[in-house]
Write an enzyme that holds these catalytic residues in place. Structure first.
Site, PDB file in Angstrom:
ATOM      1  N   ASP A  32       0.857  -1.189   0.000  1.00 22.28           N
ATOM      2  CA  ASP A  32       0.000   0.000   0.000  1.00 22.28           C
ATOM      3  C   ASP A  32       0.890   1.236   0.000  1.00 22.28           C
ATOM      4  O   ASP A  32       1.865   1.302   0.756  1.00 22.28           O
ATOM      5  CB  ASP A  32      -0.899  -0.021   1.239  1.00 22.28           C
ATOM      6  N   ASN A  88     -13.300  -3.222   2.947  1.00 25.45           N
ATOM      7  CA  ASN A  88     -14.366  -2.219   3.009  1.00 25.45           C
ATOM      8  C   ASN A  88     -15.260  -2.303   1.778  1.00 25.45           C
ATOM      9  O   ASN A  88     -14.773  -2.511   0.671  1.00 25.45           O
ATOM     10  CB  ASN A  88     -13.759  -0.819   3.089  1.00 25.45           C
ATOM     11  N   GLN A  95     -14.572   2.470   1.746  1.00 25.89           N
ATOM     12  CA  GLN A  95     -14.007   2.053   0.461  1.00 25.89           C
ATOM     13  C   GLN A  95     -13.746   3.289  -0.388  1.00 25.89           C
ATOM     14  O   GLN A  95     -14.639   4.094  -0.619  1.00 25.89           O
ATOM     15  CB  GLN A  95     -14.967   1.111  -0.275  1.00 25.89           C
ATOM     16  N   HIS A 101     -10.752  -5.195  -2.841  1.00 25.12           N
ATOM     17  CA  HIS A 101      -9.386  -5.427  -2.381  1.00 25.12           C
ATOM     18  C   HIS A 101      -9.405  -5.692  -0.884  1.00 25.12           C
ATOM     19  O   HIS A 101     -10.307  -5.250  -0.179  1.00 25.12           O
ATOM     20  CB  HIS A 101      -8.457  -4.257  -2.718  1.00 25.12           C
ATOM     21  N   HIS A 103      -7.088  -5.452   2.605  1.00 23.32           N
ATOM     22  CA  HIS A 103      -5.899  -4.945   3.279  1.00 23.32           C
ATOM     23  C   HIS A 103      -5.361  -6.032   4.202  1.00 23.32           C
ATOM     24  O   HIS A 103      -6.123  -6.632   4.965  1.00 23.32           O
ATOM     25  CB  HIS A 103      -6.245  -3.717   4.131  1.00 23.32           C
TER      26      HIS A 103
END
Length: 141
Positions: A32, A88, A95, A101, A103
């Site tokens: 990230d 999310n 989101q 996706h 995390h």
């Protein structure tokens, strides 16, 4: 299927450079760019689904298997003290990119991150009402 204007589709497909940690025919795992902690990664499916509601069940299952493998690697190689999996769905849930996706966030005792919620008191009758509202059987879904 990829979505032409989706930045995560472009990253997952290799069109935009990333700090790739893992890749196979279905997923790319990247660091990230705005990490919550050292080693914060994103699991990106290569096929576009806007959120969990649109994600095929087979892909959802494979994401969890990959998250488990990433967690073990992070524990062993980063010596983290814990780990959060966060996913999310929708703006109200946080989101910010409309591509499913997950995390994978290694946690350290002194990382000063607060990921969570404030528990609230809920009367038993409200819990019962909500239970009745959202309970389902295997044949209903």
């Amino acid at each position: 299927m990829k979505k032409e204007d989706c930045i995560f589709c472009k990253i997952a497909g290799g069109e935009i450079p990333s700090k790739t940690l893992y890749e196979d025919d279905r997923f790319r795992v990247i660091l990230d760019l705005g990490p919550a902690a050292r080693g914060h990664a994103l699991i990106l499916p290569k096929e576009h689904a806007e959120n969990l509601y649109e994600l095929p069940e087979e892909t959802a299952a494979a994401v969890m298997v990959l998250a488990k493998r990433m967690a073990a690697v992070m524990r062993d190689r980063l010596n983290c003290d814990g780990l959060n999996l966060i996913q999310n769905n929708g703006e109200a849930a946080g989101q910010t990119v409309a591509h499913f996706h997950m995390h994978v966030i290694p946690r350290y005792k002194e990382d000063n991150q607060k990921i969570g919620w404030v528990p609230r008191e809920t009367p038993p009758e409200e819990l019962e009402a909500v239970k009745e509202q959202i309970s389902f059987t295997k044949t209903e879904v």
